[in-house]
Design a protein around this motif. Structure first.
Motif, PDB file in Angstrom:
ATOM      1  N   HIS A 125      11.668  -0.830   9.613  1.00  0.00           N
ATOM      2  CA  HIS A 125      10.668  -0.486   8.591  1.00  0.00           C
ATOM      3  C   HIS A 125       9.400  -1.310   8.826  1.00  0.00           C
ATOM      4  CE1 HIS A 125      13.316   1.866   5.815  1.00  0.00           C
ATOM      5  NE2 HIS A 125      14.242   1.224   6.529  1.00  0.00           N
ATOM      6  N   TYR A 126       8.283  -0.601   8.975  1.00  0.00           N
ATOM      7  CA  TYR A 126       6.974  -1.245   9.126  1.00  0.00           C
ATOM      8  C   TYR A 126       6.156  -0.986   7.867  1.00  0.00           C
ATOM      9  CZ  TYR A 126       7.784  -2.140  14.093  1.00  0.00           C
ATOM     10  OH  TYR A 126       8.274  -2.600  15.288  1.00  0.00           O
ATOM     11  N   SER A 127       5.390  -1.989   7.459  1.00  0.00           N
ATOM     12  CA  SER A 127       4.545  -1.846   6.267  1.00  0.00           C
ATOM     13  C   SER A 127       3.122  -2.273   6.595  1.00  0.00           C
ATOM     14  CB  SER A 127       5.095  -2.685   5.107  1.00  0.00           C
ATOM     15  OG  SER A 127       5.157  -4.050   5.479  1.00  0.00           O
ATOM     16  N   ALA A 128       2.195  -1.810   5.771  1.00  0.00           N
ATOM     17  CA  ALA A 128       0.776  -2.085   6.002  1.00  0.00           C
ATOM     18  C   ALA A 128       0.489  -3.575   5.900  1.00  0.00           C
ATOM     19  CB  ALA A 128      -0.067  -1.315   4.998  1.00  0.00           C
ATOM     20  N   ALA A 129      -0.286  -4.076   6.852  1.00  0.00           N
ATOM     21  CA  ALA A 129      -0.669  -5.492   6.877  1.00  0.00           C
ATOM     22  C   ALA A 129      -2.192  -5.584   6.933  1.00  0.00           C
ATOM     23  CB  ALA A 129      -0.022  -6.180   8.080  1.00  0.00           C
ATOM     24  N   ALA A 130      -2.689  -6.782   7.221  1.00  0.00           N
ATOM     25  CA  ALA A 130      -4.136  -7.002   7.246  1.00  0.00           C
ATOM     26  C   ALA A 130      -4.794  -6.178   8.351  1.00  0.00           C
ATOM     27  CB  ALA A 130      -4.423  -8.490   7.456  1.00  0.00           C
ATOM     28  N   HIS A 131      -6.032  -5.783   8.097  1.00  0.00           N
ATOM     29  CA  HIS A 131      -6.873  -5.090   9.068  1.00  0.00           C
ATOM     30  C   HIS A 131      -6.285  -3.758   9.529  1.00  0.00           C
ATOM     31  CE1 HIS A 131      -8.942  -8.911   9.099  1.00  0.00           C
ATOM     32  NE2 HIS A 131      -7.872  -9.524   9.592  1.00  0.00           N
ATOM     33  N   GLY A 132      -5.503  -3.113   8.661  1.00  0.00           N
ATOM     34  CA  GLY A 132      -4.980  -1.785   8.987  1.00  0.00           C
ATOM     35  C   GLY A 132      -3.809  -1.782   9.940  1.00  0.00           C
ATOM     36  N   ALA A 133      -3.282  -2.943  10.275  1.00  0.00           N
ATOM     37  CA  ALA A 133      -2.140  -3.020  11.194  1.00  0.00           C
ATOM     38  C   ALA A 133      -0.840  -2.722  10.444  1.00  0.00           C
ATOM     39  CB  ALA A 133      -2.073  -4.400  11.839  1.00  0.00           C
ATOM     40  N   ALA A 134       0.222  -2.482  11.224  1.00  0.00           N
ATOM     41  CA  ALA A 134       1.567  -2.315  10.658  1.00  0.00           C
ATOM     42  C   ALA A 134       2.414  -3.501  11.095  1.00  0.00           C
ATOM     43  CB  ALA A 134       2.189  -1.014  11.144  1.00  0.00           C
ATOM     44  N   GLN A 135       3.160  -4.066  10.162  1.00  0.00           N
ATOM     45  CA  GLN A 135       3.950  -5.266  10.451  1.00  0.00           C
ATOM     46  C   GLN A 135       5.424  -4.989  10.216  1.00  0.00           C
ATOM     47  OE1 GLN A 135       2.324  -9.154   9.276  1.00  0.00           O
ATOM     48  NE2 GLN A 135       4.256  -9.523   8.204  1.00  0.00           N
ATOM     49  N   LEU A 136       6.276  -5.468  11.120  1.00  0.00           N
ATOM     50  CA  LEU A 136       7.718  -5.292  10.957  1.00  0.00           C
ATOM     51  C   LEU A 136       8.179  -5.980   9.674  1.00  0.00           C
ATOM     52  CD1 LEU A 136      10.459  -4.334  12.129  1.00  0.00           C
ATOM     53  CD2 LEU A 136      10.636  -6.588  13.210  1.00  0.00           C
ATOM     54  N   GLU A 137       8.783  -5.195   8.807  1.00  0.00           N
ATOM     55  CA  GLU A 137       9.242  -5.728   7.517  1.00  0.00           C
ATOM     56  C   GLU A 137      10.750  -5.913   7.481  1.00  0.00           C
ATOM     57  OE1 GLU A 137       9.120  -4.478   2.763  1.00  0.00           O
ATOM     58  OE2 GLU A 137       8.386  -3.111   4.290  1.00  0.00           O
ATOM     59  N   ARG A 138      11.470  -4.950   8.080  1.00  0.00           N
ATOM     60  CA  ARG A 138      12.925  -5.003   7.946  1.00  0.00           C
ATOM     61  C   ARG A 138      13.592  -4.225   9.073  1.00  0.00           C
ATOM     62  NH1 ARG A 138      14.085  -3.104   2.449  1.00  0.00           N
ATOM     63  NH2 ARG A 138      13.892  -5.285   1.843  1.00  0.00           N
ATOM     64  N   GLY A 139      14.760  -4.708   9.501  1.00  0.00           N
ATOM     65  CA  GLY A 139      15.596  -3.995  10.462  1.00  0.00           C
ATOM     66  C   GLY A 139      16.986  -3.834   9.894  1.00  0.00           C
ATOM     67  N   HIS A 174      -2.509   8.784  15.220  1.00  0.00           N
ATOM     68  CA  HIS A 174      -2.700   9.466  13.924  1.00  0.00           C
ATOM     69  C   HIS A 174      -1.553   9.148  12.959  1.00  0.00           C
ATOM     70  CE1 HIS A 174      -5.936  11.672  15.857  1.00  0.00           C
ATOM     71  NE2 HIS A 174      -5.093  12.051  16.802  1.00  0.00           N
ATOM     72  N   LEU A 175      -1.212   7.854  12.883  1.00  0.00           N
ATOM     73  CA  LEU A 175      -0.122   7.429  12.017  1.00  0.00           C
ATOM     74  C   LEU A 175      -0.629   6.499  10.923  1.00  0.00           C
ATOM     75  CD1 LEU A 175       2.736   6.595  14.576  1.00  0.00           C
ATOM     76  CD2 LEU A 175       2.392   8.707  13.287  1.00  0.00           C
ATOM     77  N   PRO A 176       0.035   6.512   9.756  1.00  0.00           N
ATOM     78  CA  PRO A 176      -0.296   5.537   8.704  1.00  0.00           C
ATOM     79  C   PRO A 176       0.252   4.165   9.078  1.00  0.00           C
ATOM     80  CG  PRO A 176       1.608   6.830   8.058  1.00  0.00           C
ATOM     81  CD  PRO A 176       1.134   7.413   9.366  1.00  0.00           C
ATOM     82  N   ALA A 177       0.002   3.173   8.235  1.00  0.00           N
ATOM     83  CA  ALA A 177       0.445   1.805   8.532  1.00  0.00           C
ATOM     84  C   ALA A 177       1.834   1.508   7.976  1.00  0.00           C
ATOM     85  CB  ALA A 177      -0.562   0.800   7.983  1.00  0.00           C
ATOM     86  N   SER A 178       2.411   2.436   7.219  1.00  0.00           N
ATOM     87  CA  SER A 178       3.762   2.240   6.680  1.00  0.00           C
ATOM     88  C   SER A 178       4.644   3.402   7.138  1.00  0.00           C
ATOM     89  CB  SER A 178       3.742   2.186   5.150  1.00  0.00           C
ATOM     90  OG  SER A 178       3.016   1.067   4.697  1.00  0.00           O
ATOM     91  N   PHE A 179       5.754   3.084   7.778  1.00  0.00           N
ATOM     92  CA  PHE A 179       6.637   4.132   8.298  1.00  0.00           C
ATOM     93  C   PHE A 179       7.964   3.494   8.708  1.00  0.00           C
ATOM     94  CE2 PHE A 179       3.704   2.614  11.532  1.00  0.00           C
ATOM     95  CZ  PHE A 179       4.563   2.152  12.517  1.00  0.00           C
ATOM     96  N   GLU A 180       8.896   4.344   9.081  1.00  0.00           N
ATOM     97  CA  GLU A 180      10.211   3.895   9.535  1.00  0.00           C
ATOM     98  C   GLU A 180      10.473   4.442  10.929  1.00  0.00           C
ATOM     99  OE1 GLU A 180      14.962   4.573   8.413  1.00  0.00           O
ATOM    100  OE2 GLU A 180      13.387   5.124   6.970  1.00  0.00           O
ATOM    101  N   VAL A 181      10.974   3.585  11.792  1.00  0.00           N
ATOM    102  CA  VAL A 181      11.349   3.976  13.155  1.00  0.00           C
ATOM    103  C   VAL A 181      12.862   3.867  13.281  1.00  0.00           C
ATOM    104  CG1 VAL A 181      11.196   3.389  15.610  1.00  0.00           C
ATOM    105  CG2 VAL A 181       9.173   3.185  14.144  1.00  0.00           C
TER     106      VAL A 181
END
Length: 701
Positions: A125-139, A174-181
């Motif tokens: 699970h990635y969530s929105a972080a600073a400057h529009g980046a996506a940050q790993l939140e959970r595995g 063309h992806l948002p900053a919050s998503f699941e892989v």
């Protein structure tokens, strides 16, 4: 002007991430390991001088502290289901026909073919972080498919998993900053060989295969160990709120590669089932060249809209299937047959084989299942036999290979009359294929019982693993490792211990003292304290876990839960008659007899009393059931508008009804949703009344 510490840190991080991507994702490093290490050391030094500038996504933060109390359980955004399997062309064509028949003729499917990696599923699970980046939140691990374990600390050590994804890459895909892989964790063959070399050097038994090694590694409570083993991650799904993020699966694979995740390059789209079969034919020869294990090909409908239309069965998507490669086989000599006693007393014959290399693993043991299987195969000691790794993991003998000029002496396999460990006469109940040792105190049974009792899904006693159990029963570590080495590719016999045992029954673990543990090998004060704390915590496990831990024949997780909810206490269950027991939906006559037989045994009652005195949980909240649907049997099929199948089942059972998995003349109602399958056809053929969700809710009142 000299760069500020923050600028230097950011520059080093960007450069290290770039080289990690080149090395771990693209397999094309541009600098040496020494140069990479020097760069990492400069970053560590700068962050040490400026701790306020350390961020969770820094390359230095991949390895952190271990979880405090194991792994937390977290619900998945949508179930991580298994796939149905096809084993030949006819089965694959039949699946293709079902897919095509379920879609409009004007909208035929196209498919995506991918290699089926032999690893374990993981959700990131990635969530929105600073400057529009996506940050790993959970595995999360797959777990039971509905609830997984939070293994984020370990996932962060996997170099092919980016800790953060810059906004520029997200924009390009063309992806948002919050998503699941979602994807697969594997242990490459080189890493597997290295790990086993290290284990052998430490006097430990080598791991059986890369998949099991990867699964064990991702659940290790020491992130440093995970980092050393060099797991890899291949991504193949992209979700948001449990739904596909892009309209085509092929677009998903491209987008995942664009944002820096590792995607297996051996995939293609196919417009017909013949093109799928061409891909399979070309994929199978790759098995020995890839550097990682595959066991088939996964075929998915490309369109997300068509996937939604096709839906799911109770356990798998209708829009995907796994084509399984034939199991790998080899020929070797059967040297001997050993007999192992399991937790329930079942005696299993184990073939001792001349070691043979089969599908990436040296096999020296294979199960023969039971006496009937030995007779069916017509196998004797001294025969040349074909050994197959079923599911590419479990070795089994499939046939005897005829030898026209055989000179080796052949001997008939004789099943023992007495237990090979405690010498109690074995029993074979009428209608059953297995011989059993009925001595509840048999030391061989106790070892398996202890492992089961301490397992994560039962009493969850962390630290009471195989080596510890073996020592508690009087074995030295050397004896345990020798035995484990013998049985690494099949079951091994349990030899008698050479020193005094500390445990003679399940209840004895609750009377262990620190000084007892400190006399064992490789046990220090910290380990002893931790184990005793885990044993104490296990007393809080609910009644259904205690029942499961007792090892009553035929009582699994679901039945144990039903017994706890129905009777509400151990005492009520002990007093229940066979008739009382068979009134429960999950308990048939055979299970009821096994439960009654268990509690009629004086030794078992003594064990229960000792567990009671130790302070285990012996009561549960009794489920209050209605009677509106008393005596009625329901079958669920298709997808309901608002209720999941499990929710519908719970409502029916709470009202006194029973839910069955198949339609028969005894079925009272079939509850059908969208994309109902053959169960609906059978209901119509038998004249069984069909309800939709609204009618079911009305019936429930």
């Amino acid at each position: 002007m000299a760069a500020t510490p923050e600028q230097q840190i950011n520059s080093l991080r960007d450069e290290l991430r770039h080289h990690e991507h080149l090395y771990y994702v693209l397999d094309s490093p541009s600098i040496s390991d020494a140069e990479y290490d020097a760069m990492m050391n400069r970053l560590k030094a700068l962050e040490a001088d400026h701790p306020a500038l350390i961020t969770p996504d820094s390359p230095t933060q991949r390895v952190g502290g271990k979880p405090r109390e194991g792994f937390a359980k977290v619900a998945h955004s949508r179930p991580m289901l298994s796939l149905d399997n096809a084993y030949n062309e006819d089965e694959l064509r039949a699946w293709d026909k079902r897919v095509c028949d379920a879609l409009p003729a004007s909208d035929p499917p196209s498919y995506v073919c991918e290699l089926k990696l032999d690893g374990l599923s993981l959700a990131l699970h990635y969530s929105a972080a600073a400057h529009g980046a996506a940050q790993l939140e959970r595995g999360l691990t797959r777990g039971d498919g509905t609830i997984g374990e939070d293994v984020t600390t370990n996932v962060r050590t996997i170099r092919s998993v980016p800790l953060s994804i810059p906004a520029t890459k997200l924009k390009a895909a063309h992806l948002p900053a919050s998503f699941e892989v979602r994807g697969e964790v594997i242990l490459p063959q080189t890493a597997f060989v290295k790990m086993n070399e290290d284990r052998v050097a430490q006097g430990l038994a080598p791991a059986v295969n890369p998949r099991n090694a990867a699964a064990g590694t991702i659940r290790t409570l020491e992130p440093n160990i995970v980092a050393q083993r060099r797991l890899d991650f291949y991504a193949y799904f992209l979700l948001r709120d449990g739904e596909p993020l892009l309209p085509l699966h092929s677009e998903t694979l491209k987008a995942l590669a664009t944002i820096g995740l590792r995607v297996n390059t051996h995939w293609r789209t196919a417009n017909t089932i013949d093109e799928v079969l061409d891909f399979i034919a070309n994929a199978e020869p790759l098995r020995d060249t890839l550097g990682y294990e595959i066991d088939g090909v996964v075929i998915k409908v490309d369109s997300a809209a068509q996937q939604r239309r096709l839906g799911f069965t109770g356990k798998a998507p209708r829009w995907a299937i796994a084509y399984k490669f034939p199991a790998r086989a080899a020929t070797t000599r059967l040297d001997d047959v050993l007999f192992q006693v399991g937790r329930t007393g079942k005696v299993t014959p184990v073939a001792a084989l001349a070691p043979i290399f089969v599908g990436g693993t040296t096999v020296s043991r294979a199960t023969l299942h039971n006496a009937d299987e030995i007779e069916r195969l017509g196998v004797r000691i001294g025969d040349l036999v074909e050994v197959e790794r079923g599911g590419d993991v479990i070795p089994k003998i499939t046939r005897v290979v005829e030898e026209p000029n055989a000179t080796t002496a052949r001997h008939k396999i004789t099943f023992p009359a007495d237990c090979p460990r405690c010498k109690t006469p074995l029993v074979r109940e009428e209608g059953e294929v297995d011989f059993r040792c009925i001595n509840a105190s048999c030391p061989a049974r106790l070892e398996e019982e202890l492992r089961h009792f301490a397992s994560r899904s039962v009493m969850n006693i962390e630290g009471l693993g195989e080596v510890m159990v073996s020592q508690l029963l009087g074995h030295t570590i050397a004896e345990h490792e020798a035995e484990a080495s013998m049985g690494q590719n099949g079951d091994a016999p349990t030899e008698a211990p050479t020193r005094k045992a500390l445990v003679h029954s399940l209840a004895d673990i609750y009377h262990l003292k620190k000084e007892d543990l400190l006399h064992l090998e490789r046990i220090g004060e910290k380990t002893a304290d931790s184990l005793l704390e885990q044993i104490e915590n296990s007393k809080k496990q609910p009644l259904n876990r205690v029942l499961l831990g007792l090892g009553i024949r035929h009582v699994g997780e679901r039945t144990a839960q039903a017994l706890a909810e129905e009777f509400g206490s151990m005492d009520a269950l002990i007093a229940a008659s066979v008739e009382d027991l068979t009134r429960i939906n999950d308990v048939g006559p055979k299970v009821a007899e096994a439960i009654r037989e268990f509690f009629d045994n004086r030794k078992n009652l003594d064990l229960v009393e000792r567990l009671r005195k130790a302070g285990l949980t012996f009561t549960a909240e009794k489920r209050v059931r209605g009677t509106r649907l008393e005596g009625l049997t329901f079958v669920l099929t298709g997808t309901l508008p608002t209720l999941t199948r499990e929710e519908a089942k719970e409502k029916i059972e709470a009202a006194g009804g029973r839910v069955s998995g198949s339609v028969s003349k005894k079925t009272d109602y079939v509850v059908a949703g969208e994309e109902a399958g053959s169960k609906l056809d059978k209901a119509n053929a038998l004249g069984v009344k069909v309800l939709d969700e609204a009618a079911l809710l009305e019936l429930l009142g």
